[in-house]
Design an enzyme around this catalytic site. Structure first.
Site, PDB file in Angstrom:
ATOM      1  CG  ASP A  92      55.917  77.437  17.538  1.00 52.64           C
ATOM      2  OD1 ASP A  92      55.756  78.230  18.490  1.00 52.64           O
ATOM      3  OD2 ASP A  92      57.014  77.256  16.971  1.00 52.64           O
ATOM      4  CD  GLU A 142      54.032  81.832  17.834  1.00 51.67           C
ATOM      5  OE1 GLU A 142      54.427  81.132  16.883  1.00 51.67           O
ATOM      6  OE2 GLU A 142      54.792  82.405  18.632  1.00 51.67           O
TER       7      GLU A 142
END
Lengths: 650, 650
Positions: free
Chosen positions: B380, B409
């Site tokens: 993330d 990401e």
């Protein structure tokens, strides 16, 4: 990993210019600017700050110039070099926590938030700035610190924290914690002549005013003032050393010389000496050094030819047999391109075990002539000696003789020419002589000035050499040679000509070849050193124009103009520092009048449609006022094949 | 300088592929070929020979592949990697004196020269070859040596010296004296899944078949066979850890959660544990490992989310306060984008003095889950943590866990995305979701597959994520989503979908934003895990086609076909090793039938105009025979928005 590395959050990549990952230095001359670009960014949303660092090599402290964010995390800055030698540049980047706080403060205040904690954070920041600032700034920052920490003075604190002055102080006194420093790149700054030079080549044995004897250095003395008058500043001599006797070449490269034939000066060395000796037919060492001094007084540097090869009777062959490749029949391997043989020239075998002594001796040849006052060498066929040797030699020269320049004579494959330039040759013969059409010339100049080559290769444009009489000027008249001369002298800040044949329009070829018939390489020729033709007048005029207009002092400042005629080429050159702009227009057709519409790059010229430009033709003194982007010109080779306009805004 | 360097005359430059001068390794998977180019040349006119060297890192001995001269001193060769881990490649070059002699010999013999000395030189060469050769070759070379040295056998000597056999032996046994070796470059070979993977994302708390309670890992067990049936091989879960309680977000990102609201799984940690704990509402560690094992049996790897950030009640805050940025008011600095505040998420301060322990702890989180059977992580917001940290972490992983894959990401600036890929992330979310038109898609794919990005970045194409509901599919029907699905799954070998909402065409946005309304990020949703729509059938079919056709196992084998309609996109993908070729044609218009003429790249297909190709549509089984370069197609979204043809020569 050290903490300083682990905490350095700014990434610096893709720095340009750099050559082969920094393996080689880029090149400049004093006064030139280096524009540096790099990708600089960090993780997260913090504010990134960056600076361009530069210094002379050996200095500890960096000087700093600003870097500006252009787009897509690309930053750009520049610095000027003013002294010769190695300089270094690098990029520093850090997270600008102060500016992040300042910008956040304004947004939060505008949103009506409570600002106590923000002021307290600000106090921690100005406390660090206080340690960096001096004088009035220090007083201001000290005051801010007091106010930020005093709830009683909240309204003044808010005012200061939102002030443009504080922003300016934050920019002035950055807190550079956890800074990232890029790898260090290098530029070598050569003396100005590396980039602006005007060469003339003749064979000293052709200097005689008496057709019954060969020329000498003493005869050369008489020619110097003429070259000065014509505006040349480098006089390059083919090898001046004793010429080999065995396998000596005769007239027109015949394999056997008749008695009395002088041989090719590139077959260096005989029993009287080698690369450190002078051909006694040219004079004595004293004659030579007198000539060097005399030339210098007339603003001319003498360049010698450096041809690392030996005639079979060169003293090295006996003294250092290990430097040559011996054949099983007991002879030394001569140069060959099977089945052709060049028995008058022995190449050196650089793969020999005694390479260290060989290298030192080759270097000592240069130093011998430096001692005699020589500071420029034209290197014969450098592409037939190992690149690793040149790299070492050029580095030695940069260290011990940074003002000595080398011109690489390599008309060979592009990567080979480029490599020689990369390892340090100051100038390179180029493909100019084989670029004939407007399209080819523009393509070539674009390659030289806008690709990586711009960083390390300085092309020297020659319309001819003793080795190359290009097909398109063979057996032609004045205009053909004049056009090529004008192109060489205006497109490139470094150019040269193999003079007497060229200016006297002597251009009979060996049939079917790009070779001069009765080439001076193999015989003594005599030229009329007194005549003064319209071509001489043109040469003198153009060299004068080059000297007076700094736009001609660089090759890298060129912009081509669109024209609607393939026979008419036009380009501007600009020296922005001196506000000197020229527009050169050449009719490439030697036989017919040609006309064209020339589209000026108005934006580059800092002007626009409708604003007047005064075009002063430096060749004939005529002036024209141009008011439009597109302008009509007509050039008749019978009168002049070119305009060289100085462009002035009205 | 050592003699080996000083005598090495071959120059090797401009090797590709290489990243930042070799600072980073390029990437491949087993079975892929690496085509290496370099400039290789030497001084002089000798024959240059070169080889491509490669080996697994750690091995001493190089393997060698041929390098072939292409043009302009550029050489090319290739090697295949078959095992994972670091491999190295380099280039060796040397002067091939043997071949120079051989070629010269033929020319001299043809010119009728005396060949005694040439044979004697040849004898010296074969004498060196004799030391290298074995078996029959050795016998042959020994014989040549005898004959070359024996004037009595002159005619046989001449015959051998001119033979093709001797030439072949010279090539087989090169005398590699004074060899140049380039710098060594590296490739990291990941397991195949790095390049071919089919991702499905859902929130485990949505797995419940009972709308009255949230889902658990046990519920997830039931969904696994369905995903297998649909053809997915990676199941990615948003964070499964305890969710923070302070500043917990409510439905639709409201700043205060109502009692009972579950919060965002990305607000990681509360008093029950942090990144190494499981949210008790999902089940126990045993439930989780049972799920991992169960999924594995169905050919599905579970990928966890790696979000290095903490809810305010995460145990790290108390245990390692030094890892956070503290404000003067005694609170920890939360994430913000002034004036916006994200008080439920505390970023880690990587600029802290205790960075070494921090890094080790962050690494230990990964190793904790590796221990539980996890081999894929979706990271993330990696772009908000320092690149230097990721570089270290990825290197640690390559060393200790080379089969563990990381998906980055980062939908951010291009250089930042690229840098994350460079430092080692195996896959990268990409700009696919924001590339809508044919022109933009083709431009993007061309950038990904033909620029330097090809060497280190593997794009993973997602038509949606929990964070991105692109404008163009908001409130639309089946065709819109199907088209984007088909593009993702056929353009890229790595693709994924945030499944249930996408396949059920749930696409209400937060008005004006690319956000899902009633987003699962902030609440528990329930989906019908039993339904099977035409979209499900399409997904299952396409995933099956991907699996069966190796042309879909790489993103880098794409060639776009010209079409005469901007709404019709066509491209071929080829696996030359397996002789598998597909042609995908997509009607980008979800509303109207579109037709187009498709121009096939016949040369790439190894065929020509008039030769038949059998086009088998893998979606519906229909077959068409195409005989021309340009072919007509028509696609009606009511029936199907795409053809996926397997192309077979007839």
């Amino acid at each position: 990993m050290k903490g300083t590395e682990a905490k350095a959050r700014v990434v610096i990549e893709s720095i340009t210019p750099q050559i082969d990952g920094g393996q080689y230095a880029i090149k400049r001359v004093p006064g030139e600017t280096i524009t540096v670009r790099a990708a600089v960014f960090a993780d997260g949303h913090d504010v990134v700050a960056a600076r361009l660092l530069h210094r002379k090599s050996g200095e500890k402290k960096w000087k700093e110039n600003p870097l500006v964010l252009i787009d897509n995390d690309e930053w750009e800055g520049s610095f000027m070099v003013s002294t010769t030698g190695y300089h270094e540049y690098a990029i520093a980047g850090w997270i600008d926590h102060s500016m992040y706080w300042y910008e956040g403060f304004q947004k939060k205040a505008a949103a009506g938030e409570k600002m106590e904690t923000e002021l307290a954070i600000g106090a921690l920041i100005v406390e660090k700035m206080e340690k960096l600032a001096k004088g009035d700034d220090h007083t201001l920052i000290q005051h801010a610190l007091t106010v930020f920490n005093d709830p009683e003075q909240n309204s003044e604190a808010l005012e200061i924290a939102s002030s443009e002055k504080l922003k300016a102080l934050i920019e002035e006194y950055p807190i550079r914690e956890n800074e990232s420093i890029s790898k260090i790149l290098r530029v070598f700054v050569d003396r100005k002549k590396a980039e602006f030079s005007t060469w003339y080549e003749f064979f000293p044995r052709a200097a005689s005013p008496d057709a019954n004897r060969p020329g000498t250095f003493k005869d050369c003395m008489e020619i110097i003032p003429r070259l000065e008058q014509l505006g040349f500043d480098v006089l390059y001599f083919p090898p001046i050393h004793p010429v080999g006797k065995s396998f000596r070449k005769g007239k027109n490269n015949s394999t056997t010389a008749l008695p009395g034939e002088p041989g090719s000066p590139w077959a260096i060395g005989n029993s009287t000496g080698g690369h450190k000796a002078i051909n006694p037919e040219l004079g004595t060492m004293e004659d030579f050094t007198a000539l060097v001094t005399h030339a210098e007084k007339h603003g001319i540097e003498i360049a010698l030819d450096l041809a690392y090869q030996c005639a079979p009777d060169h003293p090295y062959v006996k003294k250092h047999p290990q430097w040559f490749r011996w054949r099983p029949d007991g002879t030394v391997q001569y140069a060959e391109n099977p089945p052709k043989k060049y028995q008058d020239v022995l190449p050196i075998n650089f793969e020999n075990e005694d390479w260290k002594n060989l290298w030192d001796e080759l270097k000592s040849i240069i130093e011998f002539w430096i001692d005699k006052g020589i500071k420029i060498f034209r290197v014969d066929n450098p592409h037939t000696k190992p690149f690793v040797f040149w790299e070492w030699l050029m580095e030695e020269m940069r260290k011990d003789h940074p003002d000595v320049l080398f011109l690489s004579e390599a008309f060979t494959r592009p990567k080979i020419m480029a490599r020689l330039a990369k390892v340090g040759f100051h100038q390179s013969y180029s493909y100019f002589v084989w670029r004939e059409t407007k399209a080819k010339l523009e393509e070539y100049l674009t390659e030289l000035t806008t690709t990586e080559l711009r960083e390390y290769m300085r092309a020297n444009f020659w319309p001819n050499t003793p080795d190359i009489l290009p097909y398109y000027i063979q057996n032609t008249g004045y205009s053909d040679s004049a056009i090529r001369y004008i192109l060489a002298a205006t497109l490139s800040s470094d150019y040269g000509m193999y003079g007497p044949v060229y200016e006297l329009l002597v251009n009979d070829p060996v049939p079917g070849k790009e070779e001069y018939y009765n080439s001076e390489k193999y015989e003594v020729r005599h030229w009329d050193w007194k005549t003064f033709t319209p071509f001489h007048a043109l040469i003198g005029r153009i060299n004068h124009i080059r000297k007076e207009n700094s736009a001609f002092h660089s090759t890298f400042n060129i912009t081509f103009c669109e024209t609607n005629n393939e026979q008419v080429m036009a380009f501007i050159k600009q020296s922005k520092e001196d506000n000197n702009t020229v527009l050169v227009i050449v009719n490439l057709d030697p036989l017919h009048r040609q006309s064209a519409w020339i589209k000026l790059p108005l934006e580059s010229l800092g002007t626009k449609e409708g604003q007047g430009l005064m075009m002063e033709d430096l060749l004939d003194g005529n002036k024209y006022q141009w008011n439009k982007e597109v302008n009509y010109v007509e050039l008749d080779p019978v009168k002049s094949s070119a305009h060289i306009f100085r462009v002035n805004k009205i």
